[in-house]
Design a protein around this motif. Structure first.
Motif, mmCIF file in Angstrom:
data_model
loop_
_atom_site.group_PDB
_atom_site.id
_atom_site.type_symbol
_atom_site.label_atom_id
_atom_site.label_comp_id
_atom_site.label_asym_id
_atom_site.label_seq_id
_atom_site.Cartn_x
_atom_site.Cartn_y
_atom_site.Cartn_z
ATOM 1 N N THR A 43 0.998 -1.205 0.020
ATOM 2 C CA THR A 43 -0.013 0.025 0.110
ATOM 3 C C THR A 43 0.911 1.480 0.168
ATOM 4 O O THR A 43 0.334 2.568 -0.029
ATOM 5 N N THR A 44 2.256 1.147 -0.008
ATOM 6 C CA THR A 44 3.050 2.258 -0.220
ATOM 7 C C THR A 44 3.110 2.777 -1.691
ATOM 8 O O THR A 44 3.640 2.275 -2.205
ATOM 9 N N ASP A 45 2.331 3.727 -1.778
ATOM 10 C CA ASP A 45 2.359 4.100 -3.348
ATOM 11 C C ASP A 45 3.259 5.195 -3.519
ATOM 12 O O ASP A 45 4.253 5.425 -2.709
ATOM 13 N N ASP A 46 3.370 5.739 -4.817
ATOM 14 C CA ASP A 46 4.540 6.523 -5.335
ATOM 15 C C ASP A 46 4.179 7.828 -4.604
ATOM 16 O O ASP A 46 5.349 8.691 -4.503
ATOM 17 N N ARG A 52 3.584 8.148 -1.346
ATOM 18 C CA ARG A 52 3.834 7.968 0.081
ATOM 19 C C ARG A 52 5.456 7.353 0.049
ATOM 20 O O ARG A 52 6.355 7.751 1.030
ATOM 21 N N LEU A 53 6.135 6.886 -0.946
ATOM 22 C CA LEU A 53 7.493 6.100 -0.951
ATOM 23 C C LEU A 53 8.385 7.091 -0.576
ATOM 24 O O LEU A 53 9.483 7.038 0.158
ATOM 25 N N PRO A 54 8.403 8.420 -1.077
ATOM 26 C CA PRO A 54 9.686 9.244 -0.973
ATOM 27 C C PRO A 54 9.883 9.392 0.450
ATOM 28 O O PRO A 54 10.843 9.894 1.104
ATOM 29 N N TYR A 89 13.309 -2.621 3.211
ATOM 30 C CA TYR A 89 12.571 -3.828 3.547
ATOM 31 C C TYR A 89 11.043 -3.815 3.047
ATOM 32 O O TYR A 89 10.511 -3.213 3.454
ATOM 33 N N TYR A 90 11.002 -4.619 1.881
ATOM 34 C CA TYR A 90 9.472 -4.638 1.186
ATOM 35 C C TYR A 90 8.955 -5.830 1.839
ATOM 36 O O TYR A 90 9.018 -6.906 1.596
ATOM 37 N N VAL A 91 7.925 -5.448 2.527
ATOM 38 C CA VAL A 91 6.807 -6.234 3.093
ATOM 39 C C VAL A 91 5.958 -7.024 1.785
ATOM 40 O O VAL A 91 5.085 -6.261 1.269
ATOM 41 N N SER A 92 5.903 -8.450 1.447
ATOM 42 C CA SER A 92 5.237 -8.742 0.507
ATOM 43 C C SER A 92 3.823 -9.066 0.479
ATOM 44 O O SER A 92 3.358 -9.164 -0.619
ATOM 45 N N HIS A 101 12.973 4.321 -7.262
ATOM 46 C CA HIS A 101 12.965 5.482 -6.398
ATOM 47 C C HIS A 101 14.298 5.689 -5.668
ATOM 48 O O HIS A 101 14.737 6.667 -4.904
ATOM 49 N N THR A 102 15.071 4.693 -5.573
ATOM 50 C CA THR A 102 16.137 4.400 -4.830
ATOM 51 C C THR A 102 17.447 3.721 -5.052
ATOM 52 O O THR A 102 17.019 2.758 -6.040
ATOM 53 N N ASP A 103 18.505 3.944 -4.815
ATOM 54 C CA ASP A 103 19.767 2.953 -5.155
ATOM 55 C C ASP A 103 20.021 2.338 -4.012
ATOM 56 O O ASP A 103 20.896 1.104 -4.092
ATOM 57 N N LEU A 104 19.334 2.090 -2.964
ATOM 58 C CA LEU A 104 19.479 1.199 -1.767
ATOM 59 C C LEU A 104 19.176 -0.020 -2.161
ATOM 60 O O LEU A 104 18.085 -0.606 -3.049
ATOM 61 N N PRO A 105 19.629 -1.258 -1.802
ATOM 62 C CA PRO A 105 19.070 -2.811 -2.076
ATOM 63 C C PRO A 105 17.633 -3.008 -1.493
ATOM 64 O O PRO A 105 17.242 -2.468 -0.457
#
Length: 273
Positions: A158-161, A163-165, A176-179, A204-208
């Motif tokens: 439910t984290t949309d574009d 909210r994501l920033p 950590y993406y909750v599946s 949106h990010t370079d993080l793993p």
């Protein structure tokens, strides 16, 4: 500042594979057994260890991890003892990243500055605190970053574009993406939907980006590891410890080896398709 988490993901990415991240509850079923399990995880294939902080009201945890937390508390586990576990682990292993995962209440009661000082001294690399949203970054996230500790944030379906920033703003180490929506340990969502979500976050990010909440089998680990930068397994390991007919350390490490092998071979399996 480069942390152990940063270095570990640089290593696995150079090896062309996802990281395998394991979760155990600190102090489950007791301090000594839990420490033995923790020490055995890297040798079984764990790249990053998430160490649960037992709490009496774990709202995001499913029945398996809730029960583990209650066992740990009944056995006398405290936040101080969980930090002691890390300190004891670091006597033999100064490379494996350790992320403490749990809820804010025990940290608040312990005292934020005292906790962060003790966490750094013990050898903690990251924190996942599931009940602190970005709007509360001043409580713990920003002080943790000032202490050189990665603050790892959860993203969900439910984290949309829009909210994501906000979620990513002060996140470091990995995302950590909750599946799926809901509690830990429930059935994983369709892997194609997870793969699409990972791709969206990486835009949106370079993080793993690591995926967890529901990965239980080698097949799931391979499917998720084909696109994610890391695969997180917790409930299945905690269940193996709880249900062990013999030594819980052997039960946990046998499962970890199987899942780690599947995760490490995920990209090879994908390339063969």
């Amino acid at each position: 500042m480069t942390t152990r988490i940063d270095r570990r993901f640089e290593t696995v990415q150079a090896e062309g594979r996802p990281a395998f991240v394991t979760y155990i509850m600190g102090g489950d079923p007791d301090y000594e057994t839990s420490l033995r399990i923790m020490k055995a995880l890297p040798g079984a294939g764990s790249d990053v260890i998430e160490l649960g902080m037992p709490f009496s009201d774990p709202m995001a945890d499913g029945p398996t991890i809730q029960a583990a937390g209650l066992r740990a508390l009944k056995a006398g586990q405290t936040l101080r003892k969980t930090l002691e576990m890390v300190r004891a682990f670091r006597e033999e292993d100064n490379e494996t990243p350790i992320v403490m995962m749990g809820y804010y209440n025990p940290i608040y009661v312990y005292g934020v500055e005292r906790f962060l000082d003790d966490a750094v001294n013990a050898g903690i690399d990251g924190l996942i605190v599931v009940d602190l949203p970005p709007e509360m970054d001043a409580e713990l996230c920003l002080p943790a970053i000032q202490h050189g500790i990665n603050f790892i944030r959860l993203a969900t379906p439910t984290t949309d574009d829009r909210r994501l920033p906000a979620v990513l703003k002060n996140t470091s180490g990995f995302v950590y993406y909750v599946s799926m929506n809901g509690i830990t340990g429930t059935a994983i969502a369709d892997t194609s939907a997870v793969n699409e979500a990972v791709a969206r976050i990486k835009g949106h990010t370079d993080l793993p980006v690591c995926v967890g909440f529901g990965v239980k089998t080698p097949e799931q680990a391979r499917a998720i590891g084909a696109s994610a930068d890391g695969v997180v397994v917790g409930t299945a390991i905690v269940a193996a410890i709880a249900n062990a007919a013999g030594d819980p350390v052997e039960a946990a490490t046998a499962l970890v080896r199987e899942l780690a092998d599947a995760t490490r071979n995920a990209r090879l399996a994908q390339a063969a398709l």
